[in-house]
Design an enzyme around this catalytic site. Structure first.
Site, PDB file in Angstrom:
ATOM      1  N   HIS A  84       1.056  -1.278  -0.002  1.00 63.79           N
ATOM      2  CA  HIS A  84      -0.105  -0.089  -0.034  1.00 63.79           C
ATOM      3  C   HIS A  84       0.915   1.208  -0.002  1.00 63.79           C
ATOM      4  O   HIS A  84       1.854   1.286   0.830  1.00 63.79           O
ATOM      5  CB  HIS A  84      -0.891   0.074   1.097  1.00 63.79           C
ATOM      6  CG  HIS A  84      -1.945   1.050   1.115  1.00 63.79           C
ATOM      7  ND1 HIS A  84      -3.210   0.913   0.566  1.00 63.79           N
ATOM      8  CD2 HIS A  84      -1.927   2.427   1.542  1.00 63.79           C
ATOM      9  CE1 HIS A  84      -3.762   1.980   0.741  1.00 63.79           C
ATOM     10  NE2 HIS A  84      -2.955   2.964   1.361  1.00 63.79           N
ATOM     11  N   ASP A 163     -14.806   2.487   6.230  1.00 71.24           N
ATOM     12  CA  ASP A 163     -13.951   3.292   5.556  1.00 71.24           C
ATOM     13  C   ASP A 163     -14.143   3.909   4.428  1.00 71.24           C
ATOM     14  O   ASP A 163     -14.086   5.273   4.396  1.00 71.24           O
ATOM     15  CB  ASP A 163     -12.434   2.183   5.332  1.00 71.24           C
ATOM     16  CG  ASP A 163     -11.614   3.292   4.905  1.00 71.24           C
ATOM     17  OD1 ASP A 163     -11.103   4.535   5.205  1.00 71.24           O
ATOM     18  OD2 ASP A 163     -11.181   2.977   3.553  1.00 71.24           O
ATOM     19  N   SER A 185      -7.968   3.783   8.468  1.00 74.08           N
ATOM     20  CA  SER A 185      -8.412   3.727   6.922  1.00 74.08           C
ATOM     21  C   SER A 185      -7.536   2.538   6.292  1.00 74.08           C
ATOM     22  O   SER A 185      -8.187   1.649   5.740  1.00 74.08           O
ATOM     23  CB  SER A 185      -8.370   4.880   6.160  1.00 74.08           C
ATOM     24  OG  SER A 185      -8.565   4.756   4.904  1.00 74.08           O
ATOM     25  N   LYS A 189      -8.989  -1.872   5.835  1.00 83.19           N
ATOM     26  CA  LYS A 189      -8.995  -2.433   4.233  1.00 83.19           C
ATOM     27  C   LYS A 189      -7.970  -3.342   3.919  1.00 83.19           C
ATOM     28  O   LYS A 189      -8.400  -4.406   3.331  1.00 83.19           O
ATOM     29  CB  LYS A 189      -8.719  -1.190   3.160  1.00 83.19           C
ATOM     30  CG  LYS A 189      -9.981  -0.278   3.138  1.00 83.19           C
ATOM     31  CD  LYS A 189      -9.525   0.540   1.599  1.00 83.19           C
ATOM     32  CE  LYS A 189      -8.283   1.539   2.050  1.00 83.19           C
ATOM     33  NZ  LYS A 189      -8.508   3.133   2.426  1.00 83.19           N
TER      34      LYS A 189
HETATM   35  N1  URA Z   1      -5.092   5.945   1.838  1.00 81.04           N
HETATM   36  C1  URA Z   1      -5.814   5.482   2.439  1.00 81.04           C
HETATM   37  O1  URA Z   1      -6.465   4.324   2.214  1.00 81.04           O
HETATM   38  N2  URA Z   1      -6.557   6.090   3.588  1.00 81.04           N
HETATM   39  C2  URA Z   1      -6.261   7.284   4.073  1.00 81.04           C
HETATM   40  O2  URA Z   1      -6.702   7.668   4.993  1.00 81.04           O
HETATM   41  C3  URA Z   1      -5.020   7.909   3.217  1.00 81.04           C
HETATM   42  C4  URA Z   1      -4.533   7.351   2.125  1.00 81.04           C
END
Ligand code: URA
Length: 445
Positions: A84, A163, A185, A189
């Site tokens: 990520h 989220d 967040s 995920k």
């Molecule tokens: N990416 C995400 O998925 N959430 C955030 O809050 C910031 C970047």
């Protein structure tokens, strides 16, 4: 909702610590319409200023994670690893990385986001490939990872719905740049998608959400600690986002750059970050003993053409028309393709990534509102980067757009975003550090 939202907003506003039950009451109440957008906005702003301690952050992550389905990929062999990025300009790493790591034998289930503010989004880049579907159902997602070894989709309604709803609200209430909220967040995920381990690319610099290195380190350490709490090995890389990554900014333009890299062309900064993250994923996936050994396997996957083959399989599996990848000149072109030239002699010492992000929005490559339609062809391609020498009249970048009214302002703004010095410029390090459960380590390659 058992506890009144106003009491909880006041408690956080005054610096209090929320219990897990209180967090659950707030998030569930919001998801089920018992708490309004304006109340949640006030709560988010209270968190922005008062922050959360680690116990609250893990409780928030857990409540958001459990707001939807937690995908079970345990029937699929192998250690499933995802990556990520906290968001950047020209950050197309995922498109090269995911097939490259899968070609090394590590399954990569990837759930990505759309462009946000000045930053681009992997889903928009993938959707610029005609026919490519990012909205697979969870069953299709599982089947694709099983059959191809890599899948790249968007957040579904089932994955961490809290989220999805909170993110949209944060985006319009100035509450994105909060470490507890970003951690909840991202990790809710990622933990929901069925991974065993995670590699993070935490961006730092003018084009990143966390501009200072200190804040980026704090974010990386928080994300890694949350990963550990949930039993997932997590490694973070702190990477530079002062200038755009690679040469292209804009969806299809970035896909074209990825096609070149998957064919072994070296775009030095882009591939340095891609190989470092890939090496860590391959190591976490159990196919290499060290990150360095993982990097060697990743390089081999690119140079033998296996990463490219995997990319083609991925695009085919998700409905994309691979003829555009094989013959990129088949893709429609913008009405205006304009060169921005240097008006002085010297070395480029800065290309302001934040500005470049906003200029690419002006050209049509991103959204300023959720329902804006993106022009997949639009964007900027740099022919020079920081450290390159230029003479008067050299082309530094090319703008691609259909928006005639934006040509002049975008050209002027880009000229101002690029600075040229007469002294040789010092290239900042691209990878600042690696962060893991043991601490912060310097990066040498
Ligand atoms: N990416 C995400 O998925 N959430 C955030 O809050 C910031 C970047």
């Amino acid at each position: 909702m058992t506890l009144h939202p106003i009491e909880l907003i006041r408690k956080k506003r005054n610096g209090g610590k929320l219990t897990r039950d209180e967090m659950e009451s707030l998030i569930r109440g919001y998801l089920h319409g018992e708490m309004t957008d304006y109340q949640m906005s006030a709560f988010l702003m209270a968190v922005y200023f008062q922050k959360m301690d680690f116990e609250e952050i893990t409780a928030l992550t857990d409540v958001m994670l459990r707001s939807g389905e937690i995908v079970d990929l345990s029937s699929i062999p192998g250690v499933k690893v995802d990556k990520h990025s906290t968001g950047g300009v020209g950050d197309k790493v995922s498109l090269i990385l995911a097939p490259m790591v899968a070609a090394c034998g590590v399954p990569v289930p990837m759930i990505s986001g759309r462009s946000l503010g000045h930053t681009g989004g992997t889903l928009d880049k993938l959707e610029s490939i005609p026919g490519f579907r990012t909205n697979l159902s969870l069953n299709e997602y599982k089947a694709a990872i099983e059959e191809v070894g890599v899948v790249m989709i968007g957040q579904t309604a089932e994955i961490a719905p809290a989220d999805k709803k909170l993110y949209a609200l944060r985006d319009v209430t100035g509450t994105v740049e909060s470490i507890p909220l970003i951690a909840g967040s991202i990790m809710s995920k990622k933990l929901a998608e069925g991974i065993d381990a995670l590699v993070l690319d935490v961006k730092t610099g003018h084009g990143a959400f966390m501009q200072s290195e200190e804040k980026a380190i704090e974010l990386a350490q928080t994300l890694i600690a949350v990963g550990r709490q949930f039993g997932k090995r997590t490694i973070g890389f702190l990477t530079d986002m002062n200038q755009p990554l690679g040469c292209a900014v804009g969806n299809w333009l970035e896909v074209v750059e990825c096609i070149h890299c998957l064919h072994g062309e070296d775009v030095p900064d882009l591939m340095e970050v891609t190989y470092a993250l890939g090496g860590a994923m391959v190591m976490l996936g159990g196919k290499a003993r060290t990150i360095e050994e993982g990097i060697t396997l990743c390089r081999r996957a690119v140079h033998t053409g296996q990463a490219w083959e995997k990319f083609i399989q991925l695009v085919e599996r998700q409905g994309g028309d691979t003829s555009f990848l094989e013959t990129s000149g088949k893709y429609p072109r913008n009405k205006f393709i304009i060169e921005v030239k240097s008006s002085s002699v010297g070395d480029i010492d800065n290309i302001d990534a934040l500005e470049v992000g906003y200029i690419s929005l002006m050209l049509g490559a991103g959204r300023t509102k959720v329902d804006d339609v993106i022009d997949p062809k639009a964007g900027i391609v740099f022919s020079k980067k920081v450290g390159d020498s230029v003479n008067v009249g050299d082309t530094i970048a090319t703008l691609h757009t259909d928006r005639t009214d934006m040509l002049e302002p975008a050209t002027h703004r880009l000229q101002r975003a690029i600075s040229i010095a007469t002294e040789p410029s010092v290239l900042p390090p691209l990878i600042h550090a690696v962060v893991d459960e043991e601490g912060i380590h310097p990066w040498h390659q």
